[in-house]
Design a protein around this motif. Structure first.
Motif, short mmCIF file in Angstrom:
data_model
loop_
_atom_site.label_atom_id
_atom_site.label_comp_id
_atom_site.label_asym_id
_atom_site.label_seq_id
_atom_site.Cartn_x
_atom_site.Cartn_y
_atom_site.Cartn_z
N LYS A 260 74.60 -84.76 53.36
CA LYS A 260 75.21 -84.44 52.05
C LYS A 260 76.60 -85.04 51.90
O LYS A 260 77.24 -84.87 50.86
CB LYS A 260 75.29 -82.92 51.87
N GLU B 54 81.00 -81.09 48.58
CA GLU B 54 82.33 -81.68 48.45
C GLU B 54 83.45 -80.66 48.62
O GLU B 54 84.62 -81.02 48.80
CB GLU B 54 82.48 -82.39 47.10
N LYS B 55 83.11 -79.37 48.61
CA LYS B 55 84.13 -78.31 48.74
C LYS B 55 84.00 -77.53 50.05
O LYS B 55 84.73 -76.57 50.27
CB LYS B 55 84.01 -77.32 47.57
N THR B 56 83.04 -77.94 50.89
CA THR B 56 82.72 -77.17 52.10
C THR B 56 82.84 -78.05 53.34
O THR B 56 82.42 -79.21 53.33
CB THR B 56 81.29 -76.61 52.01
N LYS C 229 78.80 -76.06 47.82
CA LYS C 229 79.01 -77.40 47.31
C LYS C 229 79.52 -78.29 48.44
O LYS C 229 80.57 -78.01 49.03
CB LYS C 229 80.01 -77.39 46.16
N THR D 233 75.16 -71.06 46.51
CA THR D 233 75.11 -72.40 47.07
C THR D 233 76.46 -72.77 47.66
O THR D 233 77.49 -72.16 47.36
CB THR D 233 74.73 -73.44 46.00
N LYS E 286 74.44 -77.92 48.90
CA LYS E 286 74.01 -78.78 47.79
C LYS E 286 75.00 -79.90 47.56
O LYS E 286 76.18 -79.75 47.75
CB LYS E 286 73.86 -77.96 46.51
#
Length: 197
Positions: free
Chosen positions: A56, A14-16, A12, A10, A197
């Motif tokens: 997202k 908030e990190k991508t 994330k 996946t 996600k």
């Protein structure tokens, strides 16, 4: 978790970050030859990812290339001479599909890669982002150079194979089949949307 997500992992939100390279009037809307994917296909697949990243709350960066007078561009002595660049009005404007995306960050580069001489690394690190999804035009120039820079900066990368294209199919296939698998993961735009996600 579905079979695809288990196999692919996946991303994330908030990190991508999604980093879109040179989808601007003078490149993607110029009518120049593109292979193996048309500019229309690239724009459509990039748009799907932009929508998913927006939904997202993930960071989106649009990179465009521009020059004030051409003097800030590289001009090395090479075997293949590039044609002198003409900068008609609006050449460096983002395509309408991407011009007004809320919260997106726009970076203007002067070279092939999006890291050199820009605040791209700074903006990513300040947000705690460790993974980038790359797409745009051209696979073998702006996307490839940015990818190599990102690799040297330590970022994880996912390449949207069907949301990028090159001047020839051979260029695109070589970069996606030989270079990108060594520095990241090559996926389709649809797979990337499913991974987020």
């Amino acid at each position: 978790m579905g079979e695809l997500q288990q196999r692919e992992g996946t991303l994330k939100a908030e990190k991508t970050a999604l980093v879109v390279i040179d989808l601007q009037q003078g490149i993607a809307a110029s009518g120049r030859q593109a292979a193996p994917h048309s500019s229309t296909e690239v724009i459509g697949n990039a748009s799907k990812m932009v929508e998913a990243f927006q939904n997202k709350g993930a960071f989106i960066i649009f990179v465009k290339v521009s020059s004030m007078d051409g003097r800030d561009m590289l001009n090395p002595d090479t075997d293949t001479k590039a044609a002198p660049m003409q900068w008609p009005e609006g050449w460096d404007h983002l395509l309408p599909e991407f011009a007004h995306v809320p919260g997106a960050h726009v970076i203007t580069k002067r070279q092939w890669g999006a890291f050199f001489g820009t605040d791209l690394d700074l903006q990513l690190r300040r947000r705690g982002i460790d993974t980038i999804v790359l797409c745009g035009i051209s696979t073998s120039i702006g996307v490839d150079t940015t990818a190599r820079e990102a690799y040297q900066h330590g970022y994880h990368q996912v390449f949207a194979e069907d949301a990028m294209t090159a001047s020839t199919k051979e260029e695109h296939d070589y970069v996606c089949g030989t270079i990108f698998p060594r520095i990241g993961k090559v996926r389709t735009a649809e797979q990337i949307v499913d991974m987020l996600k």
